[in-house]
Design a protein around this motif. Structure first.
Motif, PDB file in Angstrom:
ATOM      1  N   LEU A 246      -6.946  33.730  17.638  1.00 52.10           N
ATOM      2  CA  LEU A 246      -7.897  33.378  16.577  1.00 52.10           C
ATOM      3  C   LEU A 246      -7.316  32.336  15.627  1.00 52.10           C
ATOM      4  O   LEU A 246      -8.007  31.398  15.213  1.00 52.10           O
ATOM      5  CB  LEU A 246      -8.310  34.632  15.807  1.00 52.10           C
ATOM      6  CG  LEU A 246      -9.311  35.533  16.515  1.00 52.10           C
ATOM      7  CD1 LEU A 246      -9.508  36.828  15.745  1.00 52.10           C
ATOM      8  CD2 LEU A 246     -10.661  34.820  16.685  1.00 52.10           C
ATOM      9  N   GLU A 247      -6.053  32.485  15.264  1.00 56.44           N
ATOM     10  CA  GLU A 247      -5.437  31.487  14.385  1.00 56.44           C
ATOM     11  C   GLU A 247      -5.422  30.118  15.047  1.00 56.44           C
ATOM     12  O   GLU A 247      -5.698  29.093  14.405  1.00 56.44           O
ATOM     13  CB  GLU A 247      -4.017  31.928  14.015  1.00 56.44           C
ATOM     14  CG  GLU A 247      -3.996  33.113  13.049  1.00 56.44           C
ATOM     15  CD  GLU A 247      -2.595  33.607  12.749  1.00 56.44           C
ATOM     16  OE1 GLU A 247      -2.423  34.336  11.745  1.00 56.44           O
ATOM     17  OE2 GLU A 247      -1.665  33.268  13.522  1.00 56.44           O
ATOM     18  N   ASP A 248      -5.131  30.099  16.334  1.00 54.72           N
ATOM     19  CA  ASP A 248      -5.085  28.829  17.061  1.00 54.72           C
ATOM     20  C   ASP A 248      -6.469  28.195  17.170  1.00 54.72           C
ATOM     21  O   ASP A 248      -6.645  26.994  16.924  1.00 54.72           O
ATOM     22  CB  ASP A 248      -4.500  29.042  18.458  1.00 54.72           C
ATOM     23  CG  ASP A 248      -4.471  27.759  19.269  1.00 54.72           C
ATOM     24  OD1 ASP A 248      -3.694  26.851  18.908  1.00 54.72           O
ATOM     25  OD2 ASP A 248      -5.245  27.646  20.239  1.00 54.72           O
ATOM     26  N   THR A 249      -7.460  28.995  17.525  1.00 60.28           N
ATOM     27  CA  THR A 249      -8.789  28.423  17.739  1.00 60.28           C
ATOM     28  C   THR A 249      -9.438  27.991  16.433  1.00 60.28           C
ATOM     29  O   THR A 249     -10.135  26.978  16.382  1.00 60.28           O
ATOM     30  CB  THR A 249      -9.702  29.389  18.527  1.00 60.28           C
ATOM     31  OG1 THR A 249     -10.841  28.671  19.002  1.00 60.28           O
ATOM     32  CG2 THR A 249     -10.165  30.549  17.681  1.00 60.28           C
ATOM     33  N   VAL A 250      -9.212  28.721  15.343  1.00 60.01           N
ATOM     34  CA  VAL A 250      -9.752  28.286  14.050  1.00 60.01           C
ATOM     35  C   VAL A 250      -9.129  26.959  13.646  1.00 60.01           C
ATOM     36  O   VAL A 250      -9.823  26.032  13.185  1.00 60.01           O
ATOM     37  CB  VAL A 250      -9.513  29.355  12.966  1.00 60.01           C
ATOM     38  CG1 VAL A 250      -9.773  28.778  11.572  1.00 60.01           C
ATOM     39  CG2 VAL A 250     -10.416  30.551  13.208  1.00 60.01           C
ATOM     40  N   LYS A 251      -7.830  26.828  13.830  1.00 63.73           N
ATOM     41  CA  LYS A 251      -7.150  25.568  13.502  1.00 63.73           C
ATOM     42  C   LYS A 251      -7.728  24.415  14.302  1.00 63.73           C
ATOM     43  O   LYS A 251      -7.982  23.328  13.762  1.00 63.73           O
ATOM     44  CB  LYS A 251      -5.650  25.711  13.779  1.00 63.73           C
ATOM     45  CG  LYS A 251      -4.813  24.540  13.299  1.00 63.73           C
ATOM     46  CD  LYS A 251      -3.334  24.835  13.484  1.00 63.73           C
ATOM     47  CE  LYS A 251      -2.486  23.673  12.960  1.00 63.73           C
ATOM     48  NZ  LYS A 251      -1.032  23.967  13.103  1.00 63.73           N
ATOM     49  N   ALA A 275     -11.188  33.535   5.988  1.00 65.41           N
ATOM     50  CA  ALA A 275      -9.840  33.678   5.442  1.00 65.41           C
ATOM     51  C   ALA A 275      -8.845  32.800   6.195  1.00 65.41           C
ATOM     52  O   ALA A 275      -7.991  32.139   5.590  1.00 65.41           O
ATOM     53  CB  ALA A 275      -9.408  35.142   5.494  1.00 65.41           C
ATOM     54  N   LEU A 276      -8.949  32.768   7.530  1.00 66.28           N
ATOM     55  CA  LEU A 276      -8.054  31.928   8.327  1.00 66.28           C
ATOM     56  C   LEU A 276      -8.290  30.448   8.033  1.00 66.28           C
ATOM     57  O   LEU A 276      -7.338  29.663   7.899  1.00 66.28           O
ATOM     58  CB  LEU A 276      -8.264  32.202   9.817  1.00 66.28           C
ATOM     59  CG  LEU A 276      -7.880  33.593  10.327  1.00 66.28           C
ATOM     60  CD1 LEU A 276      -8.165  33.710  11.817  1.00 66.28           C
ATOM     61  CD2 LEU A 276      -6.408  33.889  10.048  1.00 66.28           C
ATOM     62  N   ALA A 277      -9.570  30.070   7.920  1.00 69.45           N
ATOM     63  CA  ALA A 277      -9.892  28.674   7.634  1.00 69.45           C
ATOM     64  C   ALA A 277      -9.417  28.270   6.245  1.00 69.45           C
ATOM     65  O   ALA A 277      -8.885  27.165   6.045  1.00 69.45           O
ATOM     66  CB  ALA A 277     -11.399  28.458   7.760  1.00 69.45           C
ATOM     67  N   ALA A 278      -9.582  29.163   5.284  1.00 66.88           N
ATOM     68  CA  ALA A 278      -9.168  28.858   3.912  1.00 66.88           C
ATOM     69  C   ALA A 278      -7.655  28.636   3.827  1.00 66.88           C
ATOM     70  O   ALA A 278      -7.181  27.806   3.036  1.00 66.88           O
ATOM     71  CB  ALA A 278      -9.597  29.986   2.978  1.00 66.88           C
ATOM     72  N   LYS A 279      -6.900  29.378   4.629  1.00 73.34           N
ATOM     73  CA  LYS A 279      -5.447  29.188   4.657  1.00 73.34           C
ATOM     74  C   LYS A 279      -5.084  27.792   5.147  1.00 73.34           C
ATOM     75  O   LYS A 279      -4.195  27.133   4.610  1.00 73.34           O
ATOM     76  CB  LYS A 279      -4.793  30.239   5.573  1.00 73.34           C
ATOM     77  CG  LYS A 279      -4.694  31.628   4.970  1.00 73.34           C
ATOM     78  CD  LYS A 279      -4.017  32.598   5.927  1.00 73.34           C
ATOM     79  CE  LYS A 279      -2.572  32.244   6.178  1.00 73.34           C
ATOM     80  NZ  LYS A 279      -1.892  33.245   7.042  1.00 73.34           N
ATOM     81  N   GLU A 280      -5.821  27.325   6.171  1.00 68.35           N
ATOM     82  CA  GLU A 280      -5.581  25.975   6.676  1.00 68.35           C
ATOM     83  C   GLU A 280      -5.962  24.933   5.632  1.00 68.35           C
ATOM     84  O   GLU A 280      -5.264  23.926   5.462  1.00 68.35           O
ATOM     85  CB  GLU A 280      -6.370  25.749   7.976  1.00 68.35           C
ATOM     86  CG  GLU A 280      -5.894  26.570   9.155  1.00 68.35           C
ATOM     87  CD  GLU A 280      -4.463  26.229   9.557  1.00 68.35           C
ATOM     88  OE1 GLU A 280      -4.109  25.029   9.531  1.00 68.35           O
ATOM     89  OE2 GLU A 280      -3.698  27.154   9.868  1.00 68.35           O
ATOM     90  N   ALA A 282      -5.907  25.336   2.416  1.00 70.31           N
ATOM     91  CA  ALA A 282      -4.936  25.405   1.324  1.00 70.31           C
ATOM     92  C   ALA A 282      -3.671  24.610   1.643  1.00 70.31           C
ATOM     93  O   ALA A 282      -3.030  24.058   0.734  1.00 70.31           O
ATOM     94  CB  ALA A 282      -4.585  26.857   1.035  1.00 70.31           C
ATOM     95  N   LYS A 283      -3.309  24.525   2.922  1.00 66.37           N
ATOM     96  CA  LYS A 283      -2.126  23.754   3.315  1.00 66.37           C
ATOM     97  C   LYS A 283      -2.273  22.286   2.936  1.00 66.37           C
ATOM     98  O   LYS A 283      -1.285  21.585   2.729  1.00 66.37           O
ATOM     99  CB  LYS A 283      -1.892  23.881   4.824  1.00 66.37           C
ATOM    100  CG  LYS A 283      -1.454  25.260   5.283  1.00 66.37           C
ATOM    101  CD  LYS A 283      -1.313  25.315   6.797  1.00 66.37           C
ATOM    102  CE  LYS A 283      -0.936  26.723   7.276  1.00 66.37           C
ATOM    103  NZ  LYS A 283      -0.846  26.800   8.761  1.00 66.37           N
ATOM    104  N   ASN A 284      -3.528  21.824   2.864  1.00 70.04           N
ATOM    105  CA  ASN A 284      -3.806  20.432   2.512  1.00 70.04           C
ATOM    106  C   ASN A 284      -4.338  20.296   1.086  1.00 70.04           C
ATOM    107  O   ASN A 284      -4.904  19.260   0.722  1.00 70.04           O
ATOM    108  CB  ASN A 284      -4.817  19.833   3.496  1.00 70.04           C
ATOM    109  CG  ASN A 284      -4.288  19.791   4.917  1.00 70.04           C
ATOM    110  OD1 ASN A 284      -3.177  19.333   5.149  1.00 70.04           O
ATOM    111  ND2 ASN A 284      -5.068  20.293   5.865  1.00 70.04           N
ATOM    112  N   GLY A 285      -4.178  21.391   0.312  1.00 72.93           N
ATOM    113  CA  GLY A 285      -4.607  21.354  -1.071  1.00 72.93           C
ATOM    114  C   GLY A 285      -6.108  21.307  -1.259  1.00 72.93           C
ATOM    115  O   GLY A 285      -6.604  20.837  -2.288  1.00 72.93           O
ATOM    116  N   LYS A 286      -6.851  21.839  -0.293  1.00 74.37           N
ATOM    117  CA  LYS A 286      -8.312  21.802  -0.354  1.00 74.37           C
ATOM    118  C   LYS A 286      -8.895  23.201  -0.527  1.00 74.37           C
ATOM    119  O   LYS A 286      -8.253  24.199  -0.172  1.00 74.37           O
ATOM    120  CB  LYS A 286      -8.884  21.172   0.927  1.00 74.37           C
ATOM    121  CG  LYS A 286      -8.493  19.712   1.134  1.00 74.37           C
ATOM    122  CD  LYS A 286      -9.110  19.183   2.436  1.00 74.37           C
ATOM    123  CE  LYS A 286      -8.746  17.727   2.668  1.00 74.37           C
ATOM    124  NZ  LYS A 286      -9.337  17.226   3.941  1.00 74.37           N
TER     125      LYS A 286
END
Length: 608
Positions: A246-251, A275-280, A282-286
């Motif tokens: 799931l982490e891979d496919t959401v990314k 939640a998984l998408a929001a973490k990604e 956040a990595k880009n400050g979005k």
């Protein structure tokens, strides 16, 4: 995402047929409002409507590869999520790319592997490839059937397109329906037989299949199927595998050159993906933007039913605050739902589930104002066996599809003449037995485990295609792309062999998924029981469609009248029927209103 159209004819010169081709693509302008493209040759004519998501400058279609005196041409709808890895692999094999698009990767994959290219793709896709040197058309569709693809043979001609309306726009295709098509509409309702186009002699490329056409042969190939084997992973390994996929496919599914948002109902599935998408992000400050749907006076009118336990909105707020998204709640009233009832029917070119599709369309219409792409939690219940039907004997032991068990009242309102011609009960059982015959049972399973595997197969191969069609047409009608991470075929393959008792670990539906989301969701959200997509309970909605139905019954020219028991339907619309009322009446009237308008607007000829 886009819309595709094509026409191949081995006996007719198509070089000057762009006007007809344009008529076919104009029918699906909504799928690709950003650009159009055409390509014609002596034997093939391809059209394309584009919704720009990746590589705005380089992804123009139809895309043509020339090598000496021959060409290979592609028209394609979808996303290849592993296109960057494939591009690198193809470059190592000597392929040279002119663009950054996944479209060109798909085309070069075909050049390298021909039909086997489809086994290299991870994505959602429907495409047509004309190979001039082999005088061959290839039509291919993704593993789960997220993207639609219809076709029809008319003499020496093959016609194909993203939606039925593409084919219906061609002069060779008439809007005819025979007894089998009527049986699909009236016996099975909106959850129809995969591969069946309902209209006479129109078919659908089934999920996980491709078809090749040459002057003398049609070859249908199933390239992906569910394979049954013993699940050997322990609980922790199973949880980690699910989490990793799931982490891979959401990314992967966040890749786009346009804005991406997420749907959020406050339920387990959408909350976990969000939640998984929001973490990604956040990595880009979005900050991720999320969207939910609600109805006017819903808190006042809400009633528990078989599939809906509680209101979504309090949970939506809880999740949005916990994750830190910028949330938008879209609210509609009964008047808006009645007013737009027929839009999804026109999007699907077939009657659907009424208000549940109308509200989805209206939600996407609003989301389109802010974004072009969204993530959705669709298909988790099918893949993780989350529906109540999976553990109740009356459904496990039924000789029809589980969603039809308590729907026999739908057949009670048919005219005796129609019943005699389509034999609805027999048709339901026939289609169910065909589905059962496909199930890859596993040796050594208990009777209960076999029934649960069978149930899982029904939902993945019959119910899920309906849900995906609903989402595709409702979103693409507004030029909006919705991605479905739970449909990643790697996840589906893995979950297929996880026993039901492990899927429902901790004595709760989708317990294994709840554990997989333990690191991103609070416990109260993870443990919220299943509550289905919301439905309005406003009495004004039932009143609105009841009045509309009475108008249909009072019009002697209404095409549905010979097909139904008009007196019975009148009693239902007037609220005088003791058996069919409330929620049942609403669903039935929704469907009948759509059928009547469908027969009327599409000028359908019934050939029995």
């Amino acid at each position: 995402m886009c819309g595709i159209a094509g026409w191949v004819d081995w006996s007719r010169d198509l070089s000057d047929q762009q006007p007809i081709l344009k008529k076919m693509t104009d029918a699906i302008t909504h799928r690709g409002p950003d650009a159009e493209g055409f390509w014609t040759s002596k034997r093939a004519a391809f059209g394309h409507r584009r919704l720009i998501v990746i590589d705005p400058e380089g992804g123009l279609q139809p895309m043509v590869y020339k090598d000496g005196d021959y060409t290979i041409t592609l028209t394609y709808n979808g996303e290849i999520y592993n296109y960057q890895e494939l591009r690198k692999e193809l470059e190592e094999k000597g392929h040279v790319f002119r663009t950054k698009s996944d479209t060109e990767v798909l085309l070069h994959a075909y050049l390298e592997w021909q039909e086997d290219c489809i086994e290299h793709f991870n994505g959602i896709f429907a495409f047509g490839i004309w190979d001039e040197r082999r005088s061959q058309l290839m039509l291919g569709r993704d593993h789960l059937g997220v993207k639609p693809l219809f076709f029809a043979q008319r003499g020496s001609a093959i016609l194909f397109g993203s939606e039925l309306k593409v084919l219906l726009s061609h002069p060779l295709v008439e809007t005819e329906i025979d007894s089998e098509g009527l049986a699909e509409v009236f016996s099975l309702g909106p959850i129809r037989t995969p591969g069946h186009g309902v209209f006479k002699d129109i078919k659908e490329v089934r999920a996980g299949h491709y078809i090749t056409f040459t002057p003398n042969k049609v070859n249908v190939k199933r390239y992906w199927t569910l394979e049954s084997k013993e699940h050997l992973d322990d609980v922790n390994t199973t949880v980690e595998t699910i989490r990793s996929i799931l982490e891979d496919t959401v990314k992967r599914q966040l890749i786009a050159d346009v804005s991406v948002v997420s749907m959020l109902s406050g339920g387990l599935d959408s909350s976990g993906l969000t939640a998984l998408a929001a973490k990604e992000f956040a990595k880009n400050g979005k900050t991720l933007h999320t969207y939910s749907i609600d109805f006017v006076n819903n808190e006042r009118d809400f009633e528990q039913d078989f599939l809906r336990r509680d209101l979504d909105e309090p949970w939506v707020k809880r999740v949005a605050e916990h994750i830190g998204t910028h949330h938008h709640t879209i609210v509609f009233g009964a008047d808006k739902l009645v007013e737009n009832l027929l839009v999804p029917m026109r999007a699907r070119d077939l009657p659907g589930i009424g208000e549940l599709e109308t509200s989805l369309y209206l939600l996407f219409k609003e989301m389109k104002k802010d974004a072009t792409v969204a993530l959705s939690g669709e298909s988790a219940d099918e893949v993780f066996s989350g529906y109540p039907w999976f553990h109740q004997e009356q459904f496990l032991n039924a000789d029809v599809f589980p969603w039809l068990v308590n729907m026999s009242f739908m057949l009670d309102i048919l005219s005796e003449d129609l019943k005699a011609k389509i034999q609805p009960e027999q048709y339901q059982k026939q289609r169910f037995q065909e589905a059962v015959s496909e199930v890859p049972f596993l040796d050594g399973e208990s009777s209960l485990q076999a029934k649960q595997r069978q149930m899982s197969y029904m939902f993945i191969t019959r119910f899920l295609p309906f849900m995906l069609d609903r989402k595709d047409r409702a979103s693409m009608m507004t030029g909006f792309e919705v991605r479905v991470p739970f449909c990643d075929y790697r996840l589906v393959e893995y979950l297929w062999n996880v026993p039901f008792e492990l899927k429902s670990i901790d004595n709760i539906e989708k317990g294994i998924l709840r554990r997989a989301f333990q690191h991103v969701l609070p416990d109260d959200v993870r443990n919220r029981r299943k509550s289905a997509y919301p439905s309005t309970k406003d009495a004004a909605y039932l009143q609105g469609i009841s009045n509309w139905m009475l108008e249909v019954l009072n019009d002697s020219n209404s095409p549905i009248l010979p097909l139904i028991d008009a007196d019975r339907v009148r009693a239902i619309a007037e609220g005088k029927d003791e058996v069919i009322s409330g929620t049942k009446a609403r669903g039935l009237l929704d469907y009948l209103l759509q059928i009547n308008s469908w027969l009327q607007e599409y000028h359908i000829h019934i050939r029995l």
